[in-house]
Design a protein around this motif. Structure first.
Motif, PDB file in Angstrom:
ATOM      1  N   ALA A 135       0.817  -1.210   0.000  1.00  0.00           N
ATOM      2  CA  ALA A 135       0.000   0.000   0.000  1.00  0.00           C
ATOM      3  C   ALA A 135       0.850   1.260   0.000  1.00  0.00           C
ATOM      4  O   ALA A 135       0.465   2.279  -0.595  1.00  0.00           O
ATOM      5  N   ASP A 136       2.024   1.197   0.637  1.00  0.00           N
ATOM      6  CA  ASP A 136       2.886   2.382   0.673  1.00  0.00           C
ATOM      7  C   ASP A 136       3.387   2.741  -0.722  1.00  0.00           C
ATOM      8  O   ASP A 136       3.446   3.915  -1.087  1.00  0.00           O
ATOM      9  N   MET A 137       3.754   1.737  -1.497  1.00  0.00           N
ATOM     10  CA  MET A 137       4.228   2.002  -2.857  1.00  0.00           C
ATOM     11  C   MET A 137       3.109   2.564  -3.718  1.00  0.00           C
ATOM     12  O   MET A 137       3.329   3.475  -4.534  1.00  0.00           O
ATOM     13  N   LEU A 138       1.890   2.042  -3.566  1.00  0.00           N
ATOM     14  CA  LEU A 138       0.750   2.572  -4.306  1.00  0.00           C
ATOM     15  C   LEU A 138       0.502   4.026  -3.946  1.00  0.00           C
ATOM     16  O   LEU A 138       0.252   4.862  -4.820  1.00  0.00           O
ATOM     17  N   GLY A 139       0.590   4.350  -2.652  1.00  0.00           N
ATOM     18  CA  GLY A 139       0.408   5.735  -2.220  1.00  0.00           C
ATOM     19  C   GLY A 139       1.460   6.652  -2.810  1.00  0.00           C
ATOM     20  O   GLY A 139       1.143   7.755  -3.271  1.00  0.00           O
ATOM     21  N   ASP A 140       2.719   6.200  -2.817  1.00  0.00           N
ATOM     22  CA  ASP A 140       3.783   7.025  -3.390  1.00  0.00           C
ATOM     23  C   ASP A 140       3.592   7.194  -4.900  1.00  0.00           C
ATOM     24  O   ASP A 140       3.836   8.272  -5.447  1.00  0.00           O
ATOM     25  N   ALA A 141       3.155   6.126  -5.567  1.00  0.00           N
ATOM     26  CA  ALA A 141       2.938   6.202  -7.015  1.00  0.00           C
ATOM     27  C   ALA A 141       1.826   7.190  -7.348  1.00  0.00           C
ATOM     28  O   ALA A 141       1.956   8.019  -8.262  1.00  0.00           O
ATOM     29  N   LEU A 142       0.724   7.126  -6.591  1.00  0.00           N
ATOM     30  CA  LEU A 142      -0.370   8.077  -6.808  1.00  0.00           C
ATOM     31  C   LEU A 142       0.049   9.487  -6.412  1.00  0.00           C
ATOM     32  O   LEU A 142      -0.394  10.470  -7.031  1.00  0.00           O
ATOM     33  N   GLY A 143       0.904   9.607  -5.390  1.00  0.00           N
ATOM     34  CA  GLY A 143       1.411  10.926  -5.012  1.00  0.00           C
ATOM     35  C   GLY A 143       2.210  11.559  -6.144  1.00  0.00           C
ATOM     36  O   GLY A 143       2.043  12.748  -6.439  1.00  0.00           O
ATOM     37  N   ILE A 144       3.090  10.781  -6.777  1.00  0.00           N
ATOM     38  CA  ILE A 144       3.860  11.295  -7.913  1.00  0.00           C
ATOM     39  C   ILE A 144       2.922  11.686  -9.053  1.00  0.00           C
ATOM     40  O   ILE A 144       3.085  12.736  -9.696  1.00  0.00           O
ATOM     41  N   TYR A 145       1.933  10.846  -9.296  1.00  0.00           N
ATOM     42  CA  TYR A 145       0.933  11.113 -10.339  1.00  0.00           C
ATOM     43  C   TYR A 145       0.242  12.457 -10.101  1.00  0.00           C
ATOM     44  O   TYR A 145       0.099  13.276 -11.020  1.00  0.00           O
TER      45      TYR A 145
END
Length: 233
Positions: A135-145
């Motif tokens: 979930a942390d990686m998904l959050g970071d990916a959406l944050g960059i997006y």
């Protein structure tokens, strides 16, 4: 050719004798074609783009703000695909036909934002499923997006500084929305995400305000006009 014309030639008189000889017989033989009616200019696509963006933004932001206790935003996929995506992109194409580079770019790029965001939410794309268990990686990916869209919005904001006060305020609130949602994704803070949703609702209503102003301005007999705060150049 008449005898008078021959006498003029012999006396050296310069005159378009041939034209005078045939003028009476062929003047109306080939009448000029009727004038071609000028095509009306393309319709204003700004209202379509703004209403589409506002509707999608309010819908998603209400979920982010946890209205009625709803925390999963996947039901917004239909709205993001067909209203925020297809409808808004169509408004951008209309604006490009009107040779409006700014509004055409705004509506087409944000139309693609909604299409791409819907692709993230759609289970069939496998985008979210690729982050299962992390979930942390998904959050970071959406944050960059979302940071990318914050930067794009800021660039549009720079150009809008010479247009209207309403548009500048709208883009300012949109930048704040993207910023809060980016922070929420990086930190995992539900409170920041909820604040981003509340600001996003304001953004959507701001888009509706500017869209209604465009719609009224395009009407030949509007009941009233909404102030937009046009800058003097």
């Amino acid at each position: 050719m008449s005898s008078t014309d021959i006498e003029k030639l012999e006396s050296g008189v310069s005159e378009d004798i041939t034209y005078r000889s045939v003028r009476g017989r062929f003047t109306n033989a080939n009448p000029p074609p009727p004038p071609t009616a000028a095509l009306p200019p393309p319709s204003n696509g700004a209202a379509l783009g703004l209403f589409s963006f506002g509707a999608s933004c309010i819908t998603l932001s209400l979920y982010n703000a946890r209205a009625s206790g709803v925390t999963v935003p996947n039901v917004v996929v239909g709205m993001a695909l067909f209203v925020g995506g297809v409808s808004q992109f169509t408004g951008g194409i209309v604006e490009f036909c009107r040779r409006s580079t700014f509004t055409g770019s705004v509506f087409c790029i944000y139309g693609n934002f909604w299409l791409s965001y819907a692709a993230v939410l759609l289970p069939g794309t496998g985008i979210s499923a690729a982050y299962d268990g992390n979930a942390d990686m998904l959050g970071d990916a959406l944050g960059i997006y979302l940071v990318i869209w914050t930067i794009i919005s800021f660039m549009f904001w720079i150009v809008a500084l010479r247009k209207t006060v309403a548009l500048v305020l709208l883009l300012s609130i949109l930048i704040a929305t993207f910023t809060l949602l980016s922070i929420a994704q990086f930190t995992g803070s539900s409170a920041v995400a909820q604040a981003g949703g509340i600001v996003g609702v304001v953004t959507g209503f701001g888009a509706w305000y500017v869209g209604l102003g465009e719609l009224l301005a395009a009407d030949p007999f509007p009941p009233f006009l909404l102030p937009q705060g046009v800058f003097k150049h």
